[in-house]
Design a protein around this motif. Structure first.
Motif, mmCIF file in Angstrom:
data_model
loop_
_atom_site.group_PDB
_atom_site.id
_atom_site.type_symbol
_atom_site.label_atom_id
_atom_site.label_comp_id
_atom_site.label_asym_id
_atom_site.label_seq_id
_atom_site.Cartn_x
_atom_site.Cartn_y
_atom_site.Cartn_z
ATOM 1 N N MET A 192 40.287 44.664 43.562
ATOM 2 C CA MET A 192 40.901 45.183 42.643
ATOM 3 C C MET A 192 41.775 44.340 41.597
ATOM 4 O O MET A 192 42.065 44.182 40.634
ATOM 5 N N THR A 198 42.075 50.392 39.757
ATOM 6 C CA THR A 198 42.264 50.297 40.595
ATOM 7 C C THR A 198 41.451 50.538 41.964
ATOM 8 O O THR A 198 40.389 50.111 42.067
ATOM 9 N N LYS A 199 42.152 51.357 43.169
ATOM 10 C CA LYS A 199 41.377 51.362 44.882
ATOM 11 C C LYS A 199 40.188 52.931 44.740
ATOM 12 O O LYS A 199 39.364 52.130 44.234
#
Length: 251
Positions: A192, A198-199
């Motif tokens: 990340m 983002t995850k």
């Protein structure tokens, strides 16, 4: 519990896929031998949970595999799962990393198998299960040693299947894609940060990019497949390379 009276050795079984396989085999009555590294307290807890012995030999060395097999005694089920990875272009690939990956991912499986086979043949029953990878069927850049080792493991499995075809001993590969393990999960924060993602982006656009289902393989699913391969229903499955990769190698 149809595996009562059988002894199962699972290498790399103190965490992740190997641990899931050890638990699945134990649930069907097998006596389990654990092999792998980890914190002493964690290993003690696993030994108690599974009623197992643990042998912490270094399987990257032939002497370590011999130590493991001597300590385990005659085994009826051998799961060659231990492995390691390194990512680098071929021209920059550290030769010590190449040697380590080939030794642990391929040579250790050969040595454990050659030492387990005489007992299996003598009793007329045995199961050798090699944890390969989607990379036993397809390649990815920068993973020369891993891809070479996993392709080799698939070939070794087929050769042993032919040699053992009339002995009651089967030899197969399980080839997963990305599996949801602590090792994979722990890579997400660094990815990340490195990629500014983002995850969810890391999971779908990086880790699961090659898997059409966009779902991780679960360790318990691999454990269930290992149990099936030990059943009478699977007695005619030998020399197979069973993909569990969300469709990765179908493309």
């Amino acid at each position: 519990m149809f595996l009562s009276g059988k002894r199962a050795l699972v290498t790399g079984s103190t965490s992740g896929i190997g641990l899931a396989m050890a638990r699945a085999l134990k649930a069907e009555g097998a006596e389990v031998v654990l092999s792998g590294f980890g914190e002493a307290a964690t290993i003690d807890a696993l030994k108690e949970e599974l009623g197992a012995i643990h042998i912490g030999a270094d399987l990257s060395k032939r002497s370590g595999v011999e130590e493991l097999m001597a300590g385990a005694g005659p085994v009826d089920i051998l799961v060659n799962n231990a492995g390691v990875q390194h990512v680098s272009p071929v021209e920059e690939f550290p030769v010590d990393k190449w040697d380590l990956i080939i030794s642990l991912n391929l040579t250790a499986a050969f040595d454990a198998s050659r030492l387990a086979i005489p007992h299996m043949k003598q009793q007329g029953w045995g199961r050798i299960i090699n944890l390969a990878s989607a990379h036993s069927l397809v390649a990815s850049p920068f993973k020369a040693a891993y891809v070479a080792a996993k392709h080799g493991l698939a070939g070794l499995s087929k050769t042993m299947a032919l040699e053992l075809a009339t002995s009651g001993v089967t030899s197969n590969c399980i080839s997963p894609g990305y599996v949801w393990t602590p090792l994979v999960e722990n890579q997400i924060p660094d990815t990340m940060k490195a990629r500014g993602m983002t995850k969810e982006q890391v999971i779908n656009e990086v880790l699961l990019k090659a898997q059409p289902t966009k779902q991780f393989v679960q360790p318990d699913q691999l454990g269930a497949l290992a149990v099936f391969l030990c059943s009478d229903a699977a007695s005619q499955i030998t020399g197979a390379n069973l993909s569990v990769d969300g469709g990765w190698t179908a493309e």
